[in-house]
Motif scaffolding. Structure first.
Motif, PDB file in Angstrom:
ATOM      1  N   UNK A 125       0.839  -1.083   0.066  1.00  0.00           N
ATOM      2  CA  UNK A 125       0.005   0.026   0.111  1.00  0.00           C
ATOM      3  C   UNK A 125       0.744   1.205  -0.210  1.00  0.00           C
ATOM      4  N   UNK A 126       1.789   1.070   0.852  1.00  0.00           N
ATOM      5  CA  UNK A 126       2.507   2.372   1.035  1.00  0.00           C
ATOM      6  C   UNK A 126       3.402   2.782  -0.056  1.00  0.00           C
ATOM      7  N   UNK A 127       3.976   1.694  -1.066  1.00  0.00           N
ATOM      8  CA  UNK A 127       4.732   2.015  -2.010  1.00  0.00           C
ATOM      9  C   UNK A 127       4.038   2.831  -2.923  1.00  0.00           C
ATOM     10  N   UNK A 128       2.742   2.749  -3.183  1.00  0.00           N
ATOM     11  CA  UNK A 128       2.004   3.446  -4.189  1.00  0.00           C
ATOM     12  C   UNK A 128       1.898   5.016  -3.630  1.00  0.00           C
ATOM     13  N   UNK A 132      12.447   5.168   1.085  1.00  0.00           N
ATOM     14  CA  UNK A 132      11.554   5.847   2.272  1.00  0.00           C
ATOM     15  C   UNK A 132      10.307   5.029   2.274  1.00  0.00           C
ATOM     16  N   UNK A 133      10.055   4.416   1.409  1.00  0.00           N
ATOM     17  CA  UNK A 133       8.637   3.693   1.307  1.00  0.00           C
ATOM     18  C   UNK A 133       8.961   2.201   1.979  1.00  0.00           C
ATOM     19  N   UNK A 134      10.268   1.755   1.918  1.00  0.00           N
ATOM     20  CA  UNK A 134      10.553   0.651   2.738  1.00  0.00           C
ATOM     21  C   UNK A 134      10.791   0.999   4.173  1.00  0.00           C
ATOM     22  N   UNK A 161       3.354  10.509   5.726  1.00  0.00           N
ATOM     23  CA  UNK A 161       3.941  11.951   5.481  1.00  0.00           C
ATOM     24  C   UNK A 161       5.210  12.083   5.479  1.00  0.00           C
ATOM     25  N   UNK A 162       5.939  11.613   6.831  1.00  0.00           N
ATOM     26  CA  UNK A 162       7.034  11.755   7.150  1.00  0.00           C
ATOM     27  C   UNK A 162       8.113  11.031   6.001  1.00  0.00           C
ATOM     28  N   UNK A 163       7.518  10.051   5.408  1.00  0.00           N
ATOM     29  CA  UNK A 163       8.109   9.324   4.251  1.00  0.00           C
ATOM     30  C   UNK A 163       8.217   9.959   2.982  1.00  0.00           C
ATOM     31  N   UNK A 164       7.235  10.794   2.871  1.00  0.00           N
ATOM     32  CA  UNK A 164       6.795  11.303   1.606  1.00  0.00           C
ATOM     33  C   UNK A 164       7.562  12.794   1.256  1.00  0.00           C
ATOM     34  N   UNK A 165       7.843  13.389   2.444  1.00  0.00           N
ATOM     35  CA  UNK A 165       8.284  14.825   2.509  1.00  0.00           C
ATOM     36  C   UNK A 165       9.680  14.729   2.325  1.00  0.00           C
ATOM     37  N   UNK A 166      10.451  15.102   1.255  1.00  0.00           N
ATOM     38  CA  UNK A 166      11.642  15.549   1.420  1.00  0.00           C
ATOM     39  C   UNK A 166      12.150  16.653   2.354  1.00  0.00           C
ATOM     40  N   UNK A 167      13.175  16.300   3.147  1.00  0.00           N
ATOM     41  CA  UNK A 167      13.771  17.352   3.960  1.00  0.00           C
ATOM     42  C   UNK A 167      14.524  18.464   3.306  1.00  0.00           C
ATOM     43  N   UNK A 168      14.236  19.670   3.476  1.00  0.00           N
ATOM     44  CA  UNK A 168      15.029  20.764   2.835  1.00  0.00           C
ATOM     45  C   UNK A 168      16.511  20.856   3.273  1.00  0.00           C
TER      46      UNK A 168
END
Length: 193
Positions: free
Chosen positions: A133-136, A143-145, A186-193
Motif C-alpha cells: 500500500x505504502x509504495x503507491x 523511504x517507502x521501505x 507523510x514523513x516518508x513522502x516529504x523530502x527534508x529541505x
C-alpha cells in the motif's frame, strides 16, 4: 455437585476454555513466568486435564498463539497481502474484544526466544501488506521501505497504548490510529529541505 468449571465438557469446549485461560495467564506474566499450575487455576481444571489437551507448556503456548493469530485474521478479514482502512477498525475491535490475545501477540510473544521466529513471520507479513500500500503513496523506494516497516509498529503500539489507557472513545480510536500512520507516510513522502 459439579460446578460449571469442573463438569465434564465436550473436548472442543474444554480446549477452548483452557486456551482462553492460558491467554489471560500468559498475557499477565509472559511465558517464562507462567506455570502450568497458574494456567490450571485460571481455567479451573487440574494439570492432568491440561496434559490431556496439550503435551507441554510450549505446546499450549503455541496453541494460544495460533488461536490469537486465527482470531485476529478472522477479525481483520483481509486477503493476505492486502490492507484497507477497515483493517484498523478491525484491529481495534479485536483488541477491545480480546485485549489479552492482542497483548500476547504484540507485546509478549516476540520477546520469547522459543517463539520469536513464529512472530517474526507474522511481523513480516504485516510489513509486506503495508509495503504494497505504502509504495503507491511514497515515491522514493527506500523511504517507502522505511515507512512500511514503521507503520505496522506505530499501529500496534498505538492500539496497545489505547488498551493501556483504558480504551478511551472506542468509536474515535481508529481515526486516531489512522492519523498516527498518516504521520509516518507523510514523513516518508516529504523530502527534508
Amino acid at each position: 455437585m459439579q460446578t460449571a468449571t469442573t463438569r465434564r465438557l465436550p473436548r472442543a469446549e474444554r480446549r477452548e476454555q483452557i486456551l482462553a485461560a492460558a491467554t489471560t495467564a500468559f498475557a499477565r506474566r509472559g511465558f517464562a513466568a507462567t506455570g502450568l499450575d497458574d494456567i490450571a487455576t485460571e481455567a479451573g481444571v487440574t494439570r492432568v486435564i491440561l496434559y490431556r489437551h496439550f503435551e507441554s507448556k510450549s505446546d499450549l503456548y503455541r496453541g494460544v498463539l495460533d488461536r490469537a493469530c486465527t482470531r485476529l485474521a478472522t477479525a481483520v478479514g483481509e486477503e493476505p497481502g492486502t490492507y484497507t482502512d477497515a483493517a484498523i477498525d478491525a484491529l481495534i475491535s479485536y483488541a477491545g474484544d480480546d485485549p489479552d490475545g492482542f497483548r500476547l501477540l504484540f507485546r509478549h510473544a516476540a520477546r520469547e526466544p522459543e517463539f520469536r521466529a513464529q512472530m517474526e513471520t507474522f511481523r513480516n507479513a504485516m510489513t509486506e501488506a503495508a509495503r504494497l500500500q505504502i509504495t503507491e503513496l511514497v515515491g522514493e523506494t527506500s523511504w517507502a521501505a522505511w515507512a512500511s516497516q514503521l507503520a505496522p509498529v506505530v499501529a500496534v503500539e498505538a492500539i496497545l497504548a489505547w488498551l493501556d489507557a483504558g480504551r478511551p472513545d472506542p468509536g474515535d480510536a481508529p481515526d486516531h490510529v489512522r492519523r498516527a500512520i498518516a504521520g509516518v507516510i507523510d514523513a516518508a513522502s516529504v523530502s527534508p529541505s
